[in-house]
Design a protein around this motif. Sequence first.
Motif, PDB file in Angstrom:
ATOM      1  N   LEU A   8       0.116  -2.724  -2.875  1.00 31.40           N
ATOM      2  CA  LEU A   8      -0.465  -1.394  -2.708  1.00 31.40           C
ATOM      3  C   LEU A   8      -1.595  -1.362  -1.685  1.00 31.40           C
ATOM      4  O   LEU A   8      -1.855  -0.318  -1.100  1.00 31.40           O
ATOM      5  N   GLN A   9      -2.274  -2.474  -1.461  1.00 31.38           N
ATOM      6  CA  GLN A   9      -3.458  -2.482  -0.608  1.00 31.38           C
ATOM      7  C   GLN A   9      -3.212  -1.991   0.816  1.00 31.38           C
ATOM      8  O   GLN A   9      -4.021  -1.210   1.324  1.00 31.38           O
ATOM      9  N   PRO A  10      -2.148  -2.395   1.507  1.00 31.29           N
ATOM     10  CA  PRO A  10      -1.963  -1.884   2.875  1.00 31.29           C
ATOM     11  C   PRO A  10      -1.796  -0.366   2.930  1.00 31.29           C
ATOM     12  O   PRO A  10      -2.354   0.288   3.812  1.00 31.29           O
ATOM     13  N   GLY A  11      -1.066   0.182   2.007  1.00 27.75           N
ATOM     14  CA  GLY A  11      -0.882   1.632   1.977  1.00 27.75           C
ATOM     15  C   GLY A  11      -2.178   2.358   1.671  1.00 27.75           C
ATOM     16  O   GLY A  11      -2.502   3.368   2.299  1.00 27.75           O
ATOM     17  N   VAL A  12      -2.935   1.840   0.719  1.00 23.12           N
ATOM     18  CA  VAL A  12      -4.226   2.440   0.382  1.00 23.12           C
ATOM     19  C   VAL A  12      -5.173   2.360   1.574  1.00 23.12           C
ATOM     20  O   VAL A  12      -5.875   3.319   1.889  1.00 23.12           O
ATOM     21  N   ALA A  13      -5.180   1.221   2.258  1.00 17.91           N
ATOM     22  CA  ALA A  13      -6.044   1.054   3.418  1.00 17.91           C
ATOM     23  C   ALA A  13      -5.663   2.029   4.531  1.00 17.91           C
ATOM     24  O   ALA A  13      -6.538   2.613   5.183  1.00 17.91           O
ATOM     25  N   LEU A  14      -4.375   2.216   4.756  1.00 18.16           N
ATOM     26  CA  LEU A  14      -3.914   3.141   5.791  1.00 18.16           C
ATOM     27  C   LEU A  14      -4.336   4.570   5.474  1.00 18.16           C
ATOM     28  O   LEU A  14      -4.880   5.281   6.335  1.00 18.16           O
ATOM     29  N   ILE A  15      -4.101   4.997   4.260  1.00 19.94           N
ATOM     30  CA  ILE A  15      -4.475   6.357   3.853  1.00 19.94           C
ATOM     31  C   ILE A  15      -5.985   6.547   3.948  1.00 19.94           C
ATOM     32  O   ILE A  15      -6.468   7.561   4.454  1.00 19.94           O
ATOM     33  N   ALA A  16      -6.749   5.576   3.477  1.00 17.80           N
ATOM     34  CA  ALA A  16      -8.208   5.666   3.541  1.00 17.80           C
ATOM     35  C   ALA A  16      -8.683   5.738   4.987  1.00 17.80           C
ATOM     36  O   ALA A  16      -9.583   6.523   5.309  1.00 17.80           O
ATOM     37  N   GLY A  17      -8.094   4.954   5.865  1.00 18.22           N
ATOM     38  CA  GLY A  17      -8.479   4.975   7.269  1.00 18.22           C
ATOM     39  C   GLY A  17      -8.229   6.322   7.909  1.00 18.22           C
ATOM     40  O   GLY A  17      -9.067   6.835   8.654  1.00 18.22           O
ATOM     41  N   VAL A  18      -7.088   6.921   7.622  1.00 13.31           N
ATOM     42  CA  VAL A  18      -6.766   8.238   8.178  1.00 13.31           C
ATOM     43  C   VAL A  18      -7.742   9.286   7.648  1.00 13.31           C
ATOM     44  O   VAL A  18      -8.262  10.119   8.401  1.00 13.31           O
ATOM     45  N   LEU A  19      -8.033   9.234   6.349  1.00 14.66           N
ATOM     46  CA  LEU A  19      -8.968  10.199   5.767  1.00 14.66           C
ATOM     47  C   LEU A  19     -10.361  10.054   6.359  1.00 14.66           C
ATOM     48  O   LEU A  19     -11.053  11.044   6.596  1.00 14.66           O
ATOM     49  N   ILE A  20     -10.796   8.819   6.605  1.00 18.63           N
ATOM     50  CA  ILE A  20     -12.112   8.589   7.189  1.00 18.63           C
ATOM     51  C   ILE A  20     -12.160   9.120   8.621  1.00 18.63           C
ATOM     52  O   ILE A  20     -13.172   9.683   9.054  1.00 18.63           O
ATOM     53  N   LEU A  21     -11.066   8.964   9.370  1.00 20.70           N
ATOM     54  CA  LEU A  21     -11.027   9.511  10.729  1.00 20.70           C
ATOM     55  C   LEU A  21     -11.095  11.037  10.715  1.00 20.70           C
ATOM     56  O   LEU A  21     -11.746  11.650  11.563  1.00 20.70           O
ATOM     57  N   ILE A  22     -10.428  11.654   9.759  1.00 23.63           N
ATOM     58  CA  ILE A  22     -10.399  13.114   9.683  1.00 23.63           C
ATOM     59  C   ILE A  22     -11.750  13.655   9.210  1.00 23.63           C
ATOM     60  O   ILE A  22     -12.265  14.624   9.753  1.00 23.63           O
TER      61      ILE A  22
END
Length: 47
Positions: A8-22
């Motif tokens: 689950l960690q890669p998916g969570v990291a990807l989603i978190a990164g996108v949210l932080i950019l937005i």
Amino acid sequence: MHLSITHLQPGVALIAGVLILIAPRLLNYIVAFYLIIIGVLGLGLLH
């Protein structure tokens, strides 16, 4: 199929990164929730 935290960690990291950019203000909340979830899963409280 058994999903572990390592799956689950890669998916969570990807989603978190996108949210932080937005919305950079979400960083504190994203980090806090991530740490809480990792801690709970690490302790095995959700089994």
